[in-house]
Structures are given as structure tokens and as C-alpha cells.
Design a protein around this motif. Structure first.
Motif, short mmCIF file in Angstrom:
data_model
loop_
_atom_site.label_atom_id
_atom_site.label_comp_id
_atom_site.label_asym_id
_atom_site.label_seq_id
_atom_site.Cartn_x
_atom_site.Cartn_y
_atom_site.Cartn_z
N UNK A 21 0.85 -1.18 0.00
CA UNK A 21 0.00 0.00 0.00
C UNK A 21 0.89 1.23 0.00
N UNK A 22 0.45 2.30 -0.60
CA UNK A 22 1.24 3.53 -0.58
C UNK A 22 1.54 3.94 0.86
N UNK A 23 2.73 4.48 1.06
CA UNK A 23 3.14 4.85 2.41
C UNK A 23 2.18 5.89 2.99
N UNK A 24 1.84 5.73 4.20
CA UNK A 24 1.01 6.73 4.89
C UNK A 24 -0.47 6.59 4.63
N UNK A 25 -0.85 5.61 3.77
CA UNK A 25 -2.27 5.48 3.44
C UNK A 25 -3.08 5.06 4.67
N UNK A 26 -2.48 4.19 5.49
CA UNK A 26 -3.21 3.69 6.65
C UNK A 26 -3.50 4.80 7.66
N UNK A 267 -6.76 -3.66 0.50
CA UNK A 267 -7.66 -3.10 1.50
C UNK A 267 -6.86 -2.29 2.52
N UNK A 268 -7.10 -0.99 2.63
CA UNK A 268 -6.31 -0.18 3.56
C UNK A 268 -6.86 -0.26 4.99
N UNK A 269 -6.79 -1.44 5.55
CA UNK A 269 -7.20 -1.61 6.96
C UNK A 269 -5.99 -2.10 7.75
N UNK A 270 -6.04 -1.88 9.04
CA UNK A 270 -4.88 -2.19 9.88
C UNK A 270 -4.56 -3.69 9.83
N UNK A 271 -5.58 -4.50 9.97
CA UNK A 271 -5.35 -5.93 9.97
C UNK A 271 -6.03 -6.53 8.74
N UNK A 272 -5.23 -7.16 7.89
CA UNK A 272 -5.77 -7.65 6.63
C UNK A 272 -6.72 -8.83 6.85
N UNK A 273 -7.93 -8.74 6.29
CA UNK A 273 -8.84 -9.88 6.43
C UNK A 273 -8.43 -10.98 5.44
N UNK A 304 -16.74 0.13 7.96
CA UNK A 304 -15.77 -0.39 8.92
C UNK A 304 -14.82 0.71 9.39
N UNK A 305 -14.35 1.49 8.46
CA UNK A 305 -13.41 2.55 8.81
C UNK A 305 -14.08 3.63 9.65
N UNK A 306 -15.30 3.93 9.29
CA UNK A 306 -16.02 4.96 10.05
C UNK A 306 -16.25 4.50 11.48
N UNK A 312 -12.08 -6.18 8.38
CA UNK A 312 -13.42 -6.48 7.86
C UNK A 312 -13.79 -7.91 8.24
N UNK A 313 -14.98 -8.08 8.77
CA UNK A 313 -15.44 -9.43 9.10
C UNK A 313 -16.62 -9.80 8.20
N UNK A 314 -17.00 -11.06 8.29
CA UNK A 314 -18.12 -11.54 7.49
C UNK A 314 -19.39 -10.78 7.85
N UNK A 315 -19.49 -10.41 9.12
CA UNK A 315 -20.68 -9.70 9.60
C UNK A 315 -20.81 -8.35 8.90
N UNK A 316 -19.67 -7.67 8.77
CA UNK A 316 -19.68 -6.38 8.08
C UNK A 316 -20.10 -6.56 6.63
N UNK A 317 -19.55 -7.60 6.02
CA UNK A 317 -19.85 -7.86 4.61
C UNK A 317 -21.34 -8.15 4.42
N UNK A 318 -21.88 -8.92 5.36
CA UNK A 318 -23.28 -9.33 5.26
C UNK A 318 -24.20 -8.11 5.18
N UNK A 319 -23.82 -7.06 5.92
CA UNK A 319 -24.68 -5.87 5.97
C UNK A 319 -24.76 -5.17 4.62
#
Lengths: 367, 374
Positions: A21-26, A267-273, A304-306, A312-319
Motif C-alpha cells: 500500500x502507498x506509504x502513509x495510506x493507513x 484493503x487499507x485496513x490495519x489488519x488484513x482480512x 468499517x473505517x467509520x 473487515x469481518x463476514x458480519x460487516x460484509x453481510x450488511x
């Protein structure tokens, strides 16, 4: 801080390169992060294959200058349009030198409010886009009602007839020779007033192709299947490109999983799903169409970010999953299109031989 | 050269001697084994049906009593547009001496009518095209009359302008003593919806042709037949020619098709000549017997093979450039439909298509063909 040199590890060509990911994106804002994910152009195998085929056809059209691209909704048709236009523009220096062609033109076959397809609006859009692409175009071509104002905008008189608009569009096109004209949402063209045939609309396109000498690329959903084999003249002048979805079998399934792999890397999230592990679930949710999958993931990502979550979990996806009714509808369309396509090619051989009066195929006939 | 021509049997040698256009390079044969790809692309094969029709149409158009309307009906890719070009050449040649005497004479004009976006065919677009076609050859040498120039700039603005445009057209055809207008994609003229009927469109073209004493030669597909029949039923002088593709079932026609393939094969720009003769049924099926489709297909395949640096054409290349089966089926259906339409309205007892083309035997002389006093 001393600058550390980066050491590259030798990479194995069979393993896809790990995306960084580009530096600083997270640390960036939520909007920036979702924006990043959404606007990446994911070049998946089917798309790349279709792009290469299309570019090849456009640059070497032979006698067939109408190219018909069709696929289910969300199979990446608009992305394909953009990619092809991009590719052609990038390689244009070469093209221009050898042939004198200019940048491709991308148009939209607008849905019209009235009963039939609005050719007038289509021609207007064509003229305006062409003039925007080529500010130095000579618009003084003897067609009244089309003029350029002092500040460079194109003004088209309301009362100009379709005939004049067509004349203006073809003359301008012949002047700058765009390497191709891509028409998105082409099935709108088959919208008809009563008492006309779809075949007649295709004749208009045929006339335009003959008059302009340009390659036309028609892009649309499986609705296109109702307009691709309207008459012999069209058949002789056209080619088909099928942009299909990923099926859940064999190499295509592997390809689908590898797309998931790429997506999770981006996916620019802290922990990759681990999306690959959810492959079956995700496949059912997007029906094998990357164009449905990416918006789905990006919507989920925003939420998720908000919420300040780490992954991201399956629950988030389901929504954010597409409603079952809609998915069923799309599945039906896909099924219908694919069946139709299979039928078209299947029944041909025997009937063709019968019509042409050829005795049963002999040994010299291939395959 | 003549030897080769005879060998190929594409047209008989005497014909080649008398017709100017043939000698003028309308048909090119490879000079030697080495041909470059350009000359292959430009190669025109003067196949039997093309040449027969060419002479028949030319004869009809230079005769004392010219028909009012001439229709050439054939499927896509059979060579209608090529025939139009050759015919235009022939007719210009025929009136060449007269054109020198009278520079205002434009014996023949050719146009390609576009398909109308909606509804019936708009005649102002036809007027506009014909006027344009007339002005092209002499546009620099001629001072345009101001009024007509104004009209040209705004066709179809109103009914008044349309009527004036028609006046200009009639005037133009009369003053230029235009003998024939060759119209490609003529089936578009027969489009009629709403208040306008096919009879209206048919009536219009007859009116035009009669008022100006100009033969209108319509080239088109089966959609054209209905209009032609309508004109014919009204007792006007109409000739309908059927430009059919080669039939596989007919042995002679199959032979003709074979010669077309052979000519193309010989002209291919390869060090090693491909063997297309063993693929005849495959090639036939891939083009439905239409030489135009065959030619485009082969050009595509040859270009691809040259691109890949191959020494000859392989079947894979042909395969890759072939038209999809579904599209071929459509073409084949139209061919069958066309034959059916043309057969149906002709006397049912006739086994042959009602085409006015009379087949002469090879080497049989045609009366009145020789030029005198050259």
C-alpha cells in the motif's frame, strides 16, 4: 534518522507479487482510504484478455469494423471501455505515426425519454465530444447550425435536422480519424418506435461505419444478444467479444481466488482480512462478477473505517451484501444470456449446411 | 498474361480484348510469383457472375431503349458495390468521347444512401447526395449558382426547401444529361413507415426517373425486391437482376467458386503458396459462396500470418479470422430468403431464377459489341 536501504528479496514468478500500500495510506482519512480502494483498476484475467482482444481487433479490423462486446452487469464492461481507451491513447504515438489515427472517442448511448432511441442527442454528444478532444478541429464544414462560440464551446442549433447532424458528425470524424468510437450502454439503441425493426437501427450503425471509416465498439449487457445478429450485412461487418463472469470451476475458480487475494492486499485496513478463505461466500454474493464484488467491498470498507474497526469481518460484509431478490434477478439474466449464447452457436452447423446445400461435411472440413 | 487468364477461365479472352476497362487494370493478375500484400488487398477477381452481370448491365444502360429502373439484388458480400464501381467505370468509358465534346455532360453518378434513423426514407437526403455526386468531378471548374449553393447548405429545413431541392435535382440531371444514377444500399430507399407507404416510395423514384429520363440503378438486398415488384406491376420498364452467390450444389458454379479461390491463392504474398484447394468446402461454408466475404476473410488471415512472420497461410489463421457461425447462418438465411422471394413472383414454371441475365456460351459472340472507327 539514517536512511535505510531497502533490500529486495528474490521473488518467485509463480507467486503474485505482494502489493504494497502507498506509504502513509493507513494513516490517511477515511475518505482517502476508501477512495484509494475504489478507484484502483483491478486487472483481472478475463478483463485483460478481453482488452487485448479488443485492442487487436481495433487496430486490425480487416473488413469487420463493428465490434460487439457483451457480458453480464458488473462484469467490468465500463472498466473495459476505459482500459481500452487508455491503452489506445498510451500507444497512440506509434499508431499515429503509422496510420494518422487519433485518440479513441467514448460515447454513451443515452436512454431517451421518448419512445425511440434519440439519434439526435447521440449525434450532438458525438460532435461535442469530438470537438472537446480536438480543440483545433475545423468546424466550418458547411453544415449550418453547428458553430463554435468565441470562448470555444460548441453550440448546436435546436432546429438542425438529424440528417445535418449526422453529416456534421461524420465529416468531423473523417477529419480527425479517431482510432475507434466506443459506445457504452449500446442496447439503448434498440429502443424503438412502433413499426420499426431493430435491424433498421443496426443499418444506421452500418451506414455510419461505412461513412466514417472508423471502428465502432458497441458495449452492453446480454440485451445486446438481441441486436448482434440482426441481418447479414451486420454479420459480415462485425465481431463479438464475450466478457464473461467467473465460473466456480477449474481455472476460473482459481482466478477468482487470486483476485480476492489481490483485493485483500489493497484493503487499507490495519489488519488484513482473509478474503480468500471466504471465497465461496463472496462468490455467492457477487455471482462471479468483479464489478459487483469491488463496490460491495468498498461499501463495507467505508462503514468499517467509520466505525474505527481494525478489519473487515463476514458480519460487516453481510450488511452490505446485495439483496437476495436482486441477486436472483442478475443470476437469471446471466443464465438466460449464457444459454442463449450457447444455443446460438450450437444449432448452427447442421442448419448452415442445409441452407448452403452442402452434402454432409467431408474429411477436408476442419474440426 | 492472356494465357494465365485463359487458364483461370475467369472470363473469356475475347471479352478481355474488347472491353476497355478490363485492359485498364480493373482486374489485376500477379505479374510473377512475388506479389506484395498491397496488390493482394487490391486484387479484384473478375469472377463469372460479376463479369456476366457487368456486361448485361452495361448493355442495358447504353441501349437505345433504356429501362427506367434497374435493380440488382444480391446478398451481402456478393460483390454489389464492386459491380457498381466497375459499371461506373464502364459507362464513363462509353461516353468518354462525348464528354470530351461536351464538358457539361456527366453520364453517370453514383451514391450510397445511408439508412434513415427513423421512419421512412427522407428524400431530401437523396437529393442532396445526388447533387453532391454531380458537383464533385467539376467542382473547381464550375461557378455555382448562388441559389443552389444556398439550398445545398440547408437541405430538409422545410418542405419548401425540399421541393426546391427536388427542382434543383431535376434540373441538374436534365442539364447534365445524366444517363444513369447508380445507387448503392438501394434497399434503404424502400423504407416506409407511418403515413408513407411502400407504394409512395416506389412512386417517387419512378417519378424522378421519368421526369429526368435517367435510369435509376438500385443495388440492394432482398428488402429491395418488394419495391421493384411494385414498380414493375405498374407496367413500367423495370429489369431485375439477381446477383446470387455461387451455389455449391451446382457443379458449374462450384467450379467457378473454385477458380476464385485458386486465383486468390496464387496472388497470396507468401514464399510458399498455401494449399487452399483442399479446403474448398470449409472455405465455401465460411463465406456462404459470396466472393466478397471470402476475399475479406482471406485478407484478414493473410495479414495475420504476415504479421506473425509465417511463410504461408495455415488453417489456424483462417480459423481465427473466420466469421462466427451464427452470423454465417444469418447470411445463409438471407440468401435462401432472397432466392425464394425472387422465385416466388416470377413465373412458377421457370426453374431458373428470373434474373434477366442471359448466359451466353463461352466464345459465342454477342451482336453489336464490336467498336467501329476507333
Amino acid at each position: 534518522m539514517p536512511r535505510r536501504s531497502r533490500i529486495m528479496e528474490p521473488s518467485d514468478p509463480s507467486v503474485p507479487a505482494k502489493v504494497e500500500l502507498p506509504r502513509g495510506l493507513l494513516q490517511a482519512s477515511v475518505d482517502d482510504r476508501t477512495q484509494y480502494f475504489r478507484t484502483q483498476r483491478y486487472k483481472h484475467p478475463v478483463l485483460v484478455a478481453a482488452r487485448d482482444k479488443l485492442v487487436q481487433h481495433i487496430l486490425h479490423p480487416g473488413g469487420r469494423r463493428m465490434i460487439q462486446v457483451f457480458g453480464p452487469t458488473g462484469s467490468g464492461k465500463s472498466t473495459l471501455c476505459a482500459l481500452v481507451a487508455q491503452h489506445l491513447t498510451d500507444t497512440l504515438v506509434d499508431i499515429q505515426r503509422t496510420t494518422g489515427y487519433s485518440t479513441p472517442l467514448v460515447l454513451d448511448a443515452l436512454a431517451s425519454e421518448s419512445k425511440s432511441f434519440g439519434w439526435k442527442d447521440f449525434y450532438k454528444q458525438w460532435i461535442v465530444h469530438l470537438c472537446q478532444l480536438h480543440p483545433d478541429i475545423n468546424i466550418d464544414i458547411g453544415v449550418e447550425g453547428v458553430r463554435r462560440t468565441a470562448n470555444g464551446t460548441i453550440v448546436i442549433n435546436e432546429r438542425v435536422s438529424v440528417y445535418n447532424l449526422r453529416e456534421a458528425a461524420t465529416l468531423l470524424t473523417r477529419q480527425v480519424k479517431p482510432v475507434a468510437i466506443l459506445i457504452d450502454e449500446a442496447p439503448h439503441i434498440k429502443k424503438l418506435a412502433s413499426g420499426e425493426h431493430v435491424s433498421y437501427q443496426m443499418d444506421v450503425l452500418k451506414s455510419l461505419i461505412d461513412r466514417t471509416g472508423t471502428v465502432f465498439v458497441l458495449v452492453g449487457t446480454y440485451e445486446m444478444l438481441d441486436m448482434i445478429n440482426q441481418n447479414g450485412q451486420q454479420g459480415r461487418r462485425s465481431r463479438d467479444v464475450h466478457l464473461h463472469r467467473y465460473t466456480a470451476q477449474g481455472t476460473e475458480w482459481d482466478a477468482f481466488r487470486s483476485i480476492l487475494n489481490t483485493l485483500q492486499d489493497h484493503l487499507p485496513v490495519a489488519r488484513q482480512p482473509n478474503l480468500v478463505r471466504m471465497a465461496t461466500y463472496l462468490y455467492k454474493g457477487c455471482l462471479g462478477c468483479v464489478g459487483i464484488l469491488v463496490p460491495w467491498l468498498s461499501d463495507t470498507l467505508t462503514t468499517v473505517l467509520k466505525a474505527g474497526k481494525q478489519t473487515i469481518t463476514k458480519k460487516d460484509l453481510e450488511a452490505h451484501k446485495l439483496e437476495p431478490g436482486k441477486r436472483l434477478q442478475i443470476a437469471h439474466e446471466i443464465n438466460e444470456g449464457e444459454t442463449k449464447l450457447a444455443n446460438i452457436e450450437e444449432k448452427c452447423d447442421a442448419e448452415l449446411d442445409m441452407l448452403l446445400g452442402i452434402t454432409p461435411p467431408n474429411a477436408a472440413v476442419a474440426k | 498474361m492472356t494465357c494465365l487468364t485463359n487458364l483461370l477461365g475467369l472470363h473469356d479472352a475475347q471479352d478481355g480484348g474488347s472491353s476497355m476497362a478490363i485492359n485498364k487494370g480493373a482486374i489485376m493478375y500477379p505479374e510473377s510469383g512475388a506479389t506484395d500484400k498491397d496488390s493482394f488487398v487490391k486484387l479484384i477477381v473478375g469472377h463469372t457472375k460479376l463479369m456476366t452481370l457487368r456486361t448485361a448491365l452495361r448493355d442495358a444502360l447504353v441501349a437505345e431503349q433504356r429501362p427506367l429502373i434497374l435493380g440488382v439484388v444480391g446478398p451481402t458480400g456478393v460483390g454489389k458495390s464492386l459491380l457498381l464501381r466497375l459499371l461506373e467505370q464502364d459507362l464513363t468509358d462509353h461516353w468518354l468521347a462525348e464528354m470530351h465534346r461536351d464538358p457539361s455532360l456527366i453520364p453517370v453518378a453514383s451514391i450510397c444512401v445511408p439508412a434513415p434513423e427513423f421512419g421512412s426514407f427522407p428524400w431530401e437526403s437523396y437529393y442532396h447526395l445526388v447533387l453532391e455526386a454531380h458537383q464533385e468531378p467539376l467542382i473547381q471548374a464550375k461557378v455555382l449558382d448562388a441559389e443552389r449553393e444556398h439550398l445545398l447548405a440547408s437541405p430538409g429545413e422545410s418542405r419548401k426547401a425540399t421541393r426546391a431541392l427536388r427542382g434543383a435535382l431535376e434540373n441538374c440531371l436534365r442539364c447534365r444529361r445524366t444517363q444513369a444514377v447508380l445507387i448503392d444500399e438501394g434497399q434503404h430507399l424502400s423504407r416506409a413507415t407511418g403515413k408513407v407507404t411502400l407504394a409512395d416510395q416506389a412512386g417517387h423514384i419512378v417519378d424522378l426517373a421519368r421526369a429526368t429520363q435517367t435510369t435509376h440503378v438500385l443495388f440492394g438486398n432482398h428488402e429491395l425486391v418488394a419495391m421493384l415488384r411494385l414498380v414493375q406491376d405498374r407496367g413500367h420498364n423495370v429489369q431485375i437482376h439477381h446477383f446470387a452467390p455461387y451455389h455449391w450444389a451446382d457443379e458449374q458454379e462450384r467450379g467457378d467458386f473454385e477458380r476464385v479461390v485458386y486465383t486468390l491463392q496464387q496472388a497470396m504474398p507468401f514464399a510458399m503458396q498455401p494449399d487452399l484447394m483442399s479446403l474448398l468446402p470449409y472455405l465455401y461454408r465460411g463465406c456462404c459462396g459470396c466472393p466478397g466475404i471470402l476475399k475479406t476473410w482471406l485478407i484478414d488471415a493473410v495479414m495475420q500470418a504476415i504479421h506473425a512472420g509465417l511463410p504461408t497461410l495455415r488453417q489456424e489463421d483462417l480459423e481465427a479470422c473466420a466469421i462466427e457461425k451464427s452470423k454465417l447462418l444469418k447470411i445463409a438465411e438471407e440468401i435462401a430468403l432472397e432466392a425464394q422471394i425472387l422465385h416466388a413472383a416470377a413465373a412458377p414454371s421457370l426453374p431458373q431464377p428470373p434474373a434477366a441475365v442471359k448466359k451466353r456460351r463461352v466464345a459465342e459472340r454477342r451482336p453489336g459489341r464490336d467498336k467501329v472507327g476507333m
